[in-house]
Design an enzyme around this catalytic site. Structure first.
Site, PDB file in Angstrom:
ATOM      1  N   LYS A 108       0.909  -1.143   0.132  1.00  0.00           N
ATOM      2  CA  LYS A 108       0.050   0.041  -0.052  1.00  0.00           C
ATOM      3  C   LYS A 108       0.737   1.373   0.071  1.00  0.00           C
ATOM      4  O   LYS A 108       1.946   1.146   0.416  1.00  0.00           O
ATOM      5  CB  LYS A 108      -0.946  -0.172   1.350  1.00  0.00           C
TER       6      LYS A 108
HETATM    7  N1  GLU Z   1      -7.206   0.101  -3.256  1.00  0.00           N
HETATM    8  C1  GLU Z   1      -8.069  -0.827  -3.497  1.00  0.00           C
HETATM    9  C2  GLU Z   1      -7.927  -2.058  -2.316  1.00  0.00           C
HETATM   10  O1  GLU Z   1      -7.931  -1.429  -1.109  1.00  0.00           O
HETATM   11  C3  GLU Z   1      -7.528  -1.795  -4.853  1.00  0.00           C
HETATM   12  C4  GLU Z   1      -6.033  -2.301  -4.657  1.00  0.00           C
HETATM   13  C5  GLU Z   1      -5.592  -2.659  -6.033  1.00  0.00           C
HETATM   14  O2  GLU Z   1      -6.429  -2.886  -6.977  1.00  0.00           O
HETATM   15  O3  GLU Z   1      -4.357  -2.999  -6.264  1.00  0.00           O
HETATM   16  O4  GLU Z   1      -8.314  -3.010  -2.498  1.00  0.00           O
END
Ligand code: GLU
Length: 417
Positions: A108
């Site tokens: 993240k």
């Molecule tokens: N931000 C989204 C999540 O928390 C998508 C992450 C992604 O597609 O890599 O799942």
């Protein structure tokens, strides 16, 4: 790592992991490995603002675990972003990707900035500089960012462009959630919201109910909440309340969602829409509805308001919207909670499809994407439901347990345990 374990979300995630690990008798070395991220990158992001001054923002990319495949996870722009919150969210991506059976690890990123207080030009500069700073650690085979709270397909387009500039050739697979014109996938925008609704359908099926016989309240009207409301309404669900960061809208007879979306897109506000009455965000959480879907930020349902929640089913469209204390209170009230790592997995599932399409240079249409997404969500739900029934566990514990078993097995095969 200093500062990593400070946030409530991080502590809560570790607590959930340890609880499930105990139930499936996970190898203690696997737990030890999963407790801290593999790598945490902290960068300064200087930006010359429109008024000529320079402001320096703090940015992060936390890579939690990649035993299953390249790191994968969104980038968040929000004023409350901290290293510890990003680390917790990175670990949730590891657990989510494992549970959904994707060949991806968890990561993240985030920048501590209020995206509503900067201009488009400033946002582009900030994104380009942040991308440059984390460029050595990302890439289509290493770590693939995507949108999250406060970022969009436009943010991904800038990231793609900056990363490609630095590589000397076009690298479309470096991010997902980008516009379709430059290698994005059909259906990615709506994917998380769609996934939330597929999961709601499944829960209702298990409880011998149907979507057209229940009422729904959706907290958050952004990328996740808006598309969840559109899809729920499309298939006959009665969406009685929605809310954005400022306030909520309630109509016990059901909101005309397509009409509201039109109003919202034009005004960027629920205010002034005639088809319901304005309520506060807190009021939305305590409405007498069957299904409540918190689709905004973590910690929304906490010990201050959990007592007032009347919904019998909570589907976590956001990451970490129910705190540990609230979870205990709601369990006592026999509320069925479908956890984030299952309920909001639709986004990363279609991100995975996008990444596959980019690698193979072969693109699918939206119907194909939706059908494949539905299959993954249904299959993942069934797996967790069966595990929870067989072992008399709540869905949160079961989802984490299923995820941990796959991670443990991968670690063992790779000789890490
Ligand atoms: N931000 C989204 C999540 O928390 C998508 C992450 C992604 O597609 O890599 O799942």
């Amino acid at each position: 790592m200093e500062g990593i374990a400070e946030s409530a979300l991080f502590k809560n995630t570790i607590r959930n992991m340890e609880h499930s690990a105990q139930i499936v008798k996970l190898n203690p070395s696997a737990i030890e490995r999963l407790k801290s991220p593999r790598r945490a990158i902290v960068v300064s992001v200087p930006v010359r603002m429109d008024d000529g001054t320079v402001r320096v923002f703090e940015g992060y990319r936390v890579q939690h675990n990649h035993v299953l495949g390249p790191f994968k996870g969104g980038i968040r722009y929000h004023q409350s972003v901290t290293l510890s919150e990003v680390a917790a969210l990175a670990s949730l991506m590891t657990f989510k990707n494992s549970l959904l059976n994707l060949p991806l690890g968890g990561a993240k990123g985030g920048v501590c900035v209020d995206p509503t207080q900067i201009s488009t030009r400033e946002a582009e500069k900030l994104t380009r500089r942040y991308t440059s700073e984390i460029a050595p650690w990302i890439g289509p085979d290493r770590d693939i960012p995507a949108p999250d709270v406060g970022t969009s397909s436009q943010t991904m387009a800038w990231m793609l462009d900056q990363y490609s500039l630095e590589s000397g050739f076009s690298q479309t697979g470096v991010v997902t959630g980008k516009p379709v014109e430059i290698g994005g996938s059909a259906g990615r925008d709506a994917a998380t919201g769609l996934g939330v609704v597929y999961i709601i359908e499944k829960v209702l099926e298990k409880l011998s109910q149907k979507i057209n016989s229940v009422t729904l309240a959706i907290q958050g009207f952004g990328k996740v909440g808006m598309h969840a409301a559109i899809e729920a309404h499309r298939i006959g669900g009665k969406v009685v309340a929605v809310s954005d960061v400022s306030n909520g809208l309630y109509n016990p007879e059901g909101i005309n969602v397509p009409e509201l979306v039109e109003h919202y897109t034009a005004n960027m506000s629920l205010n002034g829409y005639h088809g319901g009455k304005l309520i506060s965000n807190e009021e939305l959480l305590s409405l007498p509805v069957d299904v409540l879907a918190p689709c905004a930020l973590d910690g929304t349902i906490n010990s201050n308001n959990a007592d007032h929640v009347k919904a019998k089913i909570i589907v976590e469209g956001a990451n970490g919207p129910v705190t540990a204390n609230a979870n205990d209170i709601l369990k006592g009230k026999k509320c069925l909670i479908i956890p984030d790592i299952l309920a909001n997995g639709g986004g990363v599932v279609v991100s995975y499809f996008e990444w596959v399409q980019d690698i193979s240079w072969l693109f699918w249409d939206e119907t194909q994407v939706r059908e494949k997404l539905r299959m993954v969500m249904y299959r993942s739900f069934d797996k967790v439901w069966e595990f929870s029934q067989k072992n008399h566990l709540d869905m949160r514990t079961a989802a984490m347990a299923v995820s941990l078993v796959r991670l443990e097995s991968a670690m063992k095969l790779r000789g890490q345990l």
